[in-house]
Design a protein around this motif. Structure first.
Motif, short mmCIF file in Angstrom:
data_model
loop_
_atom_site.label_atom_id
_atom_site.label_comp_id
_atom_site.label_asym_id
_atom_site.label_seq_id
_atom_site.Cartn_x
_atom_site.Cartn_y
_atom_site.Cartn_z
N ILE A 102 0.85 -1.20 0.00
CA ILE A 102 0.00 0.00 0.00
C ILE A 102 0.88 1.25 0.00
O ILE A 102 0.61 2.22 -0.73
CB ILE A 102 -0.95 0.00 1.21
CG1 ILE A 102 -1.95 -1.14 1.11
CG2 ILE A 102 -1.66 1.35 1.33
CD1 ILE A 102 -2.89 -1.06 -0.06
N ASN A 103 1.94 1.25 0.82
CA ASN A 103 2.84 2.40 0.85
C ASN A 103 3.50 2.62 -0.50
O ASN A 103 3.68 3.77 -0.94
CB ASN A 103 3.90 2.20 1.93
CG ASN A 103 3.33 2.24 3.33
OD1 ASN A 103 2.19 2.65 3.53
ND2 ASN A 103 4.10 1.82 4.31
N ALA A 104 3.88 1.53 -1.18
CA ALA A 104 4.49 1.64 -2.50
C ALA A 104 3.49 2.20 -3.50
O ALA A 104 3.84 3.03 -4.36
CB ALA A 104 5.00 0.28 -2.96
N THR A 256 6.84 13.79 -2.58
CA THR A 256 8.10 13.83 -3.32
C THR A 256 9.26 13.29 -2.50
O THR A 256 10.33 13.00 -3.04
CB THR A 256 8.44 15.27 -3.74
OG1 THR A 256 8.60 16.09 -2.57
CG2 THR A 256 7.34 15.84 -4.62
N MET A 257 9.04 13.14 -1.16
CA MET A 257 10.10 12.67 -0.28
C MET A 257 9.94 11.21 0.11
O MET A 257 10.85 10.63 0.71
CB MET A 257 10.14 13.52 1.00
CG MET A 257 10.37 15.00 0.77
SD MET A 257 11.99 15.33 0.05
CE MET A 257 13.06 14.88 1.41
N ILE A 258 8.79 10.60 -0.23
CA ILE A 258 8.55 9.21 0.15
C ILE A 258 9.55 8.31 -0.57
O ILE A 258 9.74 8.38 -1.77
CB ILE A 258 7.11 8.78 -0.20
CG1 ILE A 258 6.10 9.59 0.60
CG2 ILE A 258 6.91 7.29 0.07
CD1 ILE A 258 4.67 9.32 0.22
N GLY A 259 10.18 7.46 0.19
CA GLY A 259 11.13 6.51 -0.39
C GLY A 259 12.54 7.05 -0.48
O GLY A 259 13.48 6.29 -0.74
N GLN A 260 12.72 8.37 -0.27
CA GLN A 260 14.06 8.95 -0.30
C GLN A 260 14.68 8.83 1.08
O GLN A 260 14.20 9.43 2.04
CB GLN A 260 14.01 10.42 -0.74
CG GLN A 260 13.50 10.61 -2.15
CD GLN A 260 13.60 12.07 -2.59
OE1 GLN A 260 14.40 12.83 -2.05
NE2 GLN A 260 12.78 12.44 -3.57
N LEU A 261 15.74 8.07 1.18
CA LEU A 261 16.37 7.86 2.48
C LEU A 261 17.34 8.98 2.81
O LEU A 261 18.08 9.45 1.95
CB LEU A 261 17.11 6.52 2.49
CG LEU A 261 16.29 5.27 2.83
CD1 LEU A 261 17.17 4.04 2.76
CD2 LEU A 261 15.65 5.39 4.20
#
Length: 351
Positions: A102-104, A256-261
């Motif tokens: 779901i997050n993806a 835009t920041m989701i998934g950016q570590l």
């Protein structure tokens, strides 16, 4: 009444909690006519869209055309389903989805991601009906009280409608809610471990069947910042939608920041034994934005963690604000606190 009492007991058991861990974000329950495959598929697809609204905090997520298209592959996201047969003969379908998938999907759709730890909101609602003013409780307006809980559950928003018993009424009454006297309302809300509280007043427009609802946070500047007009039950539901949307805008991670570590150095003071260090590490890793926390340096009065997190540093700070185990550190020798945006220095408050 038993449902409300159970909720309150949970709230009272952790009086210092700033936020509630919402455990049902990735599941939804819908009524179905029967156990046929067609009924199950239709309900499961609707459930997926509802979950996208809950997890993102975006009330229009279920209208996203790409999201609707993805529901065709519903089995890719489902974890399991089960039926709940009620004593009155009605049938519910409970659908649970895989959080990571779901997050993806939320990332693919460009939607924000609102974590599972969310602020508990106390809702003080007064109604003027036939020139009489009364506060909403389970006894005075049971249908509206139930509507608040049901709608908030659909949005993944933890709320509490105060009991208005003798303890509450010793602090708050109709004048305080109607006039939005913040200090007594916030003091009464602390009994419910509420992180936020709102006051709302609902009344009929003169010579009209239309209802007006004004609501605001108790720490806002203007009472009529949020005004809704229409059917009584609809505007109460709309208030919950607006409330959830506002909190999501404040706490959700920018899409835009989701998934950016990113990596941050986190200093935690007031911790001096291995048990507390391990608790603090696990608490950090329980935050929705944190993917990993590693102990890098230990001194007699503090522990330094290297933390991998998604989103911005501001998202990390907002997540920490909702956890009572951590409090922004202020040196007692300083006359006033200066916040360094590039540093994370906190005091361990314990569990």
């Amino acid at each position: 009444m038993s449902r409300l009492l159970i909720c309150l007991l949970l709230f009272f058991s952790s009086a210092s909690t700033f936020a509630v861990e919402v455990t049902n974000l990735y599941q939804d329950t819908l009524k179905v006519a029967d156990k046929s495959r067609d009924a199950r598929l239709a309900a499961s697809r609707e459930a997926l869209l509802n979950v996208l609204v809950k997890v993102s905090g975006d009330t229009s997520a279920d209208q996203n055309p790409v999201a609707k298209q993805r529901t065709r592959d519903i089995s890719d996201y489902m974890l399991k389903f089960e039926y709940d047969e009620k004593a009155d003969g009605s049938l519910n379908l409970v659908v649970k989805f895989e959080a990571n998938k779901i997050n993806a999907l939320i990332k693919d759709l460009g939607l924000p991601l609102w974590g599972t730890r969310r602020p508990l909101v106390a809702i003080w609602l007064g109604i003027e009906d036939n020139w009489r003013r009364e506060l909403v409780t389970q006894e005075s307006y049971p249908q509206l009280e139930q509507l608040i809980y049901d709608k908030a559950s659909r949005r993944g928003l933890p709320v509490v409608v105060p009991l208005l018993d003798l303890q509450d009424r010793a602090i708050v009454g109709i004048p305080e809610v109607w006039g939005n006297f913040s200090e007594p309302v916030e003091r009464a809300s602390s009994r419910y471990s509420a992180e936020r509280s709102i006051t709302a007043r609902m009344y009929q427009q003169a010579d009209s069947e239309t209802w007006i609802l004004d609501w605001r946070f108790t720490n806002a500047e203007l009472f009529d910042t949020n005004r809704l007009m229409g059917d009584k039950q609809q505007i109460v539901a709309d208030m919950i939608d607006s409330l959830a949307g506002g909190l999501a805008a404040e706490y959700a991670i920018d899409p835009t920041m989701i998934g950016q570590l990113a990596t941050a150095t986190f200093y935690l003071k007031g911790i001096n034994n291995f048990v507390d260090i391990e608790f603090a590490k696990r608490r950090l890793e329980s935050l929705s934005v944190v993917t990993r926390a590693v102990i890098s340096v230990r001194t007699p009065d503090s522990v330094q963690f290297t933390v991998n997190h998604t989103g911005s540093m501001n998202d990390f700070r907002k997540a920490l604000e909702l956890d009572s185990a951590f409090k922004a550190y202020q040196d007692p020798r300083d006359f006033y606190q200066v916040v360094n945006k590039d540093e994370l220095e906190y005091q361990w408050q314990g569990l």
